[in-house]
Design a protein around this motif. Structure first.
Motif, PDB file in Angstrom:
ATOM      1  N   HIS A 219     -37.575  14.356 -16.170  1.00  9.66           N
ATOM      2  CA  HIS A 219     -38.830  13.618 -16.372  1.00  9.66           C
ATOM      3  C   HIS A 219     -39.265  12.938 -15.076  1.00  9.66           C
ATOM      4  CE1 HIS A 219     -41.895  11.122 -18.228  1.00  9.66           C
ATOM      5  NE2 HIS A 219     -41.308  10.035 -17.769  1.00  9.66           N
ATOM      6  N   LYS A 220     -40.550  13.012 -14.773  1.00  4.97           N
ATOM      7  CA  LYS A 220     -41.120  12.356 -13.602  1.00  4.97           C
ATOM      8  C   LYS A 220     -41.743  11.037 -14.032  1.00  4.97           C
ATOM      9  CE  LYS A 220     -42.949  11.649  -9.517  1.00  4.97           C
ATOM     10  NZ  LYS A 220     -42.150  10.826  -8.585  1.00  4.97           N
ATOM     11  N   MET A 221     -41.171   9.954 -13.538  1.00  3.11           N
ATOM     12  CA  MET A 221     -41.636   8.621 -13.914  1.00  3.11           C
ATOM     13  C   MET A 221     -42.956   8.302 -13.218  1.00  3.11           C
ATOM     14  SD  MET A 221     -40.314   6.315 -15.907  1.00  3.11           S
ATOM     15  CE  MET A 221     -40.461   4.574 -16.338  1.00  3.11           C
ATOM     16  N   HIS A 222     -43.878   7.650 -13.917  1.00  2.00           N
ATOM     17  CA  HIS A 222     -45.124   7.219 -13.316  1.00  2.00           C
ATOM     18  C   HIS A 222     -44.864   6.055 -12.352  1.00  2.00           C
ATOM     19  CE1 HIS A 222     -44.398   4.783 -16.925  1.00  2.00           C
ATOM     20  NE2 HIS A 222     -45.017   3.810 -16.305  1.00  2.00           N
ATOM     21  N   ALA A 223     -45.674   5.959 -11.313  1.00  2.00           N
ATOM     22  CA  ALA A 223     -45.547   4.870 -10.342  1.00  2.00           C
ATOM     23  C   ALA A 223     -46.399   3.678 -10.762  1.00  2.00           C
ATOM     24  CB  ALA A 223     -45.961   5.348  -8.955  1.00  2.00           C
ATOM     25  N   GLU A 224     -45.919   2.488 -10.442  1.00  2.00           N
ATOM     26  CA  GLU A 224     -46.655   1.258 -10.722  1.00  2.00           C
ATOM     27  C   GLU A 224     -46.550   0.334  -9.508  1.00  2.00           C
ATOM     28  OE1 GLU A 224     -46.087   0.811 -15.536  1.00  2.00           O
ATOM     29  OE2 GLU A 224     -44.333   0.580 -14.244  1.00  2.00           O
ATOM     30  N   ARG A 225     -47.572  -0.481  -9.320  1.00  2.00           N
ATOM     31  CA  ARG A 225     -47.615  -1.363  -8.160  1.00  2.00           C
ATOM     32  C   ARG A 225     -46.945  -2.696  -8.485  1.00  2.00           C
ATOM     33  NH1 ARG A 225     -50.637  -1.220  -3.364  1.00  2.00           N
ATOM     34  NH2 ARG A 225     -49.586  -2.691  -1.950  1.00  2.00           N
ATOM     35  N   GLY A 226     -46.066  -3.150  -7.589  1.00  2.00           N
ATOM     36  CA  GLY A 226     -45.357  -4.390  -7.841  1.00  2.00           C
ATOM     37  C   GLY A 226     -45.252  -5.273  -6.610  1.00  2.00           C
ATOM     38  N   PHE A 227     -45.032  -6.561  -6.865  1.00  2.00           N
ATOM     39  CA  PHE A 227     -44.936  -7.564  -5.806  1.00  2.00           C
ATOM     40  C   PHE A 227     -43.813  -8.553  -6.151  1.00  2.00           C
ATOM     41  CE2 PHE A 227     -49.277  -6.167  -6.374  1.00  2.00           C
ATOM     42  CZ  PHE A 227     -49.714  -5.881  -5.087  1.00  2.00           C
ATOM     43  N   VAL A 228     -42.913  -8.766  -5.213  1.00  2.00           N
ATOM     44  CA  VAL A 228     -41.916  -9.828  -5.295  1.00  2.00           C
ATOM     45  C   VAL A 228     -42.077 -10.654  -4.022  1.00  2.00           C
ATOM     46  CG1 VAL A 228     -39.474 -10.430  -5.448  1.00  2.00           C
ATOM     47  CG2 VAL A 228     -40.322  -8.379  -6.608  1.00  2.00           C
ATOM     48  N   HIS A 268     -34.995  -8.482  -2.100  1.00  2.00           N
ATOM     49  CA  HIS A 268     -35.831  -8.664  -0.917  1.00  2.00           C
ATOM     50  C   HIS A 268     -37.302  -8.750  -1.325  1.00  2.00           C
ATOM     51  CE1 HIS A 268     -32.294  -7.681   1.482  1.00  2.00           C
ATOM     52  NE2 HIS A 268     -32.122  -6.608   0.713  1.00  2.00           N
ATOM     53  N   GLU A 269     -38.117  -9.298  -0.453  1.00  2.00           N
ATOM     54  CA  GLU A 269     -39.564  -9.291  -0.662  1.00  2.00           C
ATOM     55  C   GLU A 269     -40.015  -7.843  -0.871  1.00  2.00           C
ATOM     56  OE1 GLU A 269     -43.570 -11.044   1.569  1.00  2.00           O
ATOM     57  OE2 GLU A 269     -41.633 -11.010   2.588  1.00  2.00           O
ATOM     58  N   PHE A 270     -40.958  -7.644  -1.792  1.00  2.00           N
ATOM     59  CA  PHE A 270     -41.370  -6.280  -2.151  1.00  2.00           C
ATOM     60  C   PHE A 270     -42.874  -6.252  -2.338  1.00  2.00           C
ATOM     61  CE2 PHE A 270     -42.226  -2.779  -5.047  1.00  2.00           C
ATOM     62  CZ  PHE A 270     -41.349  -1.781  -4.648  1.00  2.00           C
ATOM     63  N   ASN A 271     -43.520  -5.247  -1.769  1.00  2.00           N
ATOM     64  CA  ASN A 271     -44.956  -5.029  -1.942  1.00  2.00           C
ATOM     65  C   ASN A 271     -45.175  -3.527  -1.851  1.00  2.00           C
ATOM     66  OD1 ASN A 271     -47.725  -4.666  -1.719  1.00  2.00           O
ATOM     67  ND2 ASN A 271     -48.031  -6.323  -0.243  1.00  2.00           N
ATOM     68  N   GLY A 272     -45.264  -2.871  -2.990  1.00  2.00           N
ATOM     69  CA  GLY A 272     -45.418  -1.421  -2.975  1.00  2.00           C
ATOM     70  C   GLY A 272     -45.339  -0.836  -4.369  1.00  2.00           C
ATOM     71  N   GLU A 273     -45.212   0.470  -4.429  1.00  2.00           N
ATOM     72  CA  GLU A 273     -45.112   1.164  -5.707  1.00  2.00           C
ATOM     73  C   GLU A 273     -43.661   1.454  -6.046  1.00  2.00           C
ATOM     74  OE1 GLU A 273     -47.563   4.645  -5.527  1.00  2.00           O
ATOM     75  OE2 GLU A 273     -49.396   3.502  -5.926  1.00  2.00           O
ATOM     76  N   THR A 274     -43.348   1.419  -7.326  1.00  2.00           N
ATOM     77  CA  THR A 274     -42.017   1.804  -7.780  1.00  2.00           C
ATOM     78  C   THR A 274     -42.147   2.817  -8.910  1.00  2.00           C
ATOM     79  OG1 THR A 274     -39.935   1.082  -8.769  1.00  2.00           O
ATOM     80  CG2 THR A 274     -41.894  -0.192  -9.358  1.00  2.00           C
ATOM     81  N   ASP A 275     -41.316   3.841  -8.853  1.00  3.06           N
ATOM     82  CA  ASP A 275     -41.231   4.804  -9.960  1.00  3.06           C
ATOM     83  C   ASP A 275     -39.776   4.923 -10.416  1.00  3.06           C
ATOM     84  OD1 ASP A 275     -40.134   6.150  -7.841  1.00  3.06           O
ATOM     85  OD2 ASP A 275     -41.405   7.929  -7.993  1.00  3.06           O
ATOM     86  N   ILE A 276     -39.038   3.810 -10.307  1.00  2.00           N
ATOM     87  CA  ILE A 276     -37.629   3.801 -10.686  1.00  2.00           C
ATOM     88  C   ILE A 276     -37.481   4.205 -12.160  1.00  2.00           C
ATOM     89  CG2 ILE A 276     -37.677   1.322 -11.240  1.00  2.00           C
ATOM     90  CD1 ILE A 276     -34.789   1.166 -10.224  1.00  2.00           C
ATOM     91  N   PHE A 277     -36.551   5.126 -12.411  1.00  2.00           N
ATOM     92  CA  PHE A 277     -36.304   5.659 -13.756  1.00  2.00           C
ATOM     93  C   PHE A 277     -34.849   5.344 -14.080  1.00  2.00           C
ATOM     94  CE2 PHE A 277     -36.191   9.858 -16.414  1.00  2.00           C
ATOM     95  CZ  PHE A 277     -36.243   9.122 -17.575  1.00  2.00           C
ATOM     96  N   ILE A 278     -34.640   4.439 -15.030  1.00  2.00           N
ATOM     97  CA  ILE A 278     -33.296   3.956 -15.339  1.00  2.00           C
ATOM     98  C   ILE A 278     -32.768   4.639 -16.589  1.00  2.00           C
ATOM     99  CG2 ILE A 278     -31.952   1.922 -15.971  1.00  2.00           C
ATOM    100  CD1 ILE A 278     -33.795   0.277 -14.171  1.00  2.00           C
TER     101      ILE A 278
END
Length: 340
Positions: A219-228, A268-278
């Motif tokens: 399965h290909k996970m969708h990407a989402e935008r996130g900020f930490v 760590h500080e984060f500004n980008g897309e994640t498609d992590i599939f757990i």
């Protein structure tokens, strides 16, 4: 791992079509070595002084739009905003759309089709004096398909489907675990010595898409935008160093902090897309407990909680919840999961 490993039968009457009122009166299943029944108001007593809740402060936008391309009706569901300022969207009646087309939403709000992608997706550039004001005027809430609203989305839904933490516009769907929180609950948690910090993950339209492959590893996970922020990262790291536990409120907050963590276990500080599939077998770096809702059969979120708490423990917990009359999905009850 097969998709069928993450299936279960849910009676239709178990699907919540409205939230508990007040929000923190929802039921809460504590899933650890044993199962214990509580309400969300009991959460402070289940946590320890020094623990840290991580909440998602994304704000849901009215992400469904109706447009016209000539005489053809085109449905648009926003997915995520790109750095270029354009949006990735999902289209209904996408076969009628070509790059270069202009989709007219209202006399002062339109979209140029930049590119047509696979699977009914497209890239659009919206034209409006004020994009979010135009959305508020012409858009509709994208409630999950299992919440039936045959007469349309109500003003009550617009309030119910927004968490008390909502601050940064951009989510198509609510981070629903946060819907259970009230100012009174936050005050009780603070009195207990439990702190709260915020991250932002803009939940995309892909959260509604089913898994279509039997071998779930494909399965290909969708990407989402996130900020930490650096401040939030430092607070999480300091809490862990002091022996406190990190408790994401919802799978969105969990996926984001795991994405922002290095191999050494520091966030760590984060500004980008994640498609992590757990999936089961994943080694969690940050989260110690998880406060979350009950998730759909065969969904990536059910796979995530199975990875976190253990496949058999989740099967047992869900069977108990169904037999005990818990309410499921976005407007439903909650569970507090101990990590396996």
């Amino acid at each position: 791992m097969n998709l069928s490993d993450f299936d279960y039968h849910l009676p239709p009457e178990s699907i919540a079509v409205a939230p508990a009122r007040p929000r923190d009166s929802a039921r809460l299943l504590h899933v650890g070595a044993t199962l214990t029944d509580h309400t969300v108001r009991d959460l402070p007593s289940l946590l320890r002084p020094g623990d840290l809740l991580v909440v998602n402060d994304t704000k849901v936008i009215p992400a469904q739009l109706a447009a016209m391309r000539g005489a053809a009706k085109i449905g648009i569901t926003l997915d995520r905003r790109l750095d270029s300022g354009s949006w990735r969207v999902l289209l209904r009646n996408a076969k009628r759309v070509r790059a270069g087309d202009v989709l007219v939403i209202d006399p002062e709000f339109s979209a140029e089709v930049l590119e047509v992608l696979e699977g009914g997706a497209a890239l659009l550039r919206f034209v409006a004096d004020n994009f979010y004001a135009a959305l508020a005027r012409s858009g509709a809430l994208a409630l999950p398909p299992y919440i039936a609203r045959p007469e349309g989305i109500t003003a009550q839904d617009a309030s119910d489907y927004q968490t008390m933490f909502a601050a940064h516009e951009g989510a198509v769907a609510a981070p629903t675990a946060g819907l259970h929180f009230t100012p009174e609950l936050l005050a009780a948690l603070q009195e207990r010595g439990v702190e709260t910090t915020r991250v932002t993950l803009h939940v995309g339209a892909g959260t509604f898409l089913p898994v279509r492959v039997e071998d779930v590893t494909q399965h290909k996970m969708h990407a989402e935008r996130g900020f930490v922020t650096a401040e939030t990262a430092a607070k999480i790291n300091a809490t862990r160093a002091a022996g406190g536990r990190i408790i994401p409120v919802g799978t969105t907050a969990l996926r984001l902090i795991e994405s922002a963590a290095g191999e050494g276990g520091a966030v760590h500080e984060f500004n980008g897309e994640t498609d992590i599939f757990i999936l089961p077998g994943y080694r969690f770096k940050i989260a110690d407990l998880l406060f979350t809702n009950f998730h759909l059969p065969k969904s990536t979120l059910l796979m995530l909680v199975s990875a976190f708490a253990g496949v058999e423990r989740i099967h047992t917990a869900y069977a108990h919840a169904i037999a005990s009359g818990y309410r499921f999905y976005s407007y439903g009850d909650a569970c507090l999961l101990e990590r396996a």
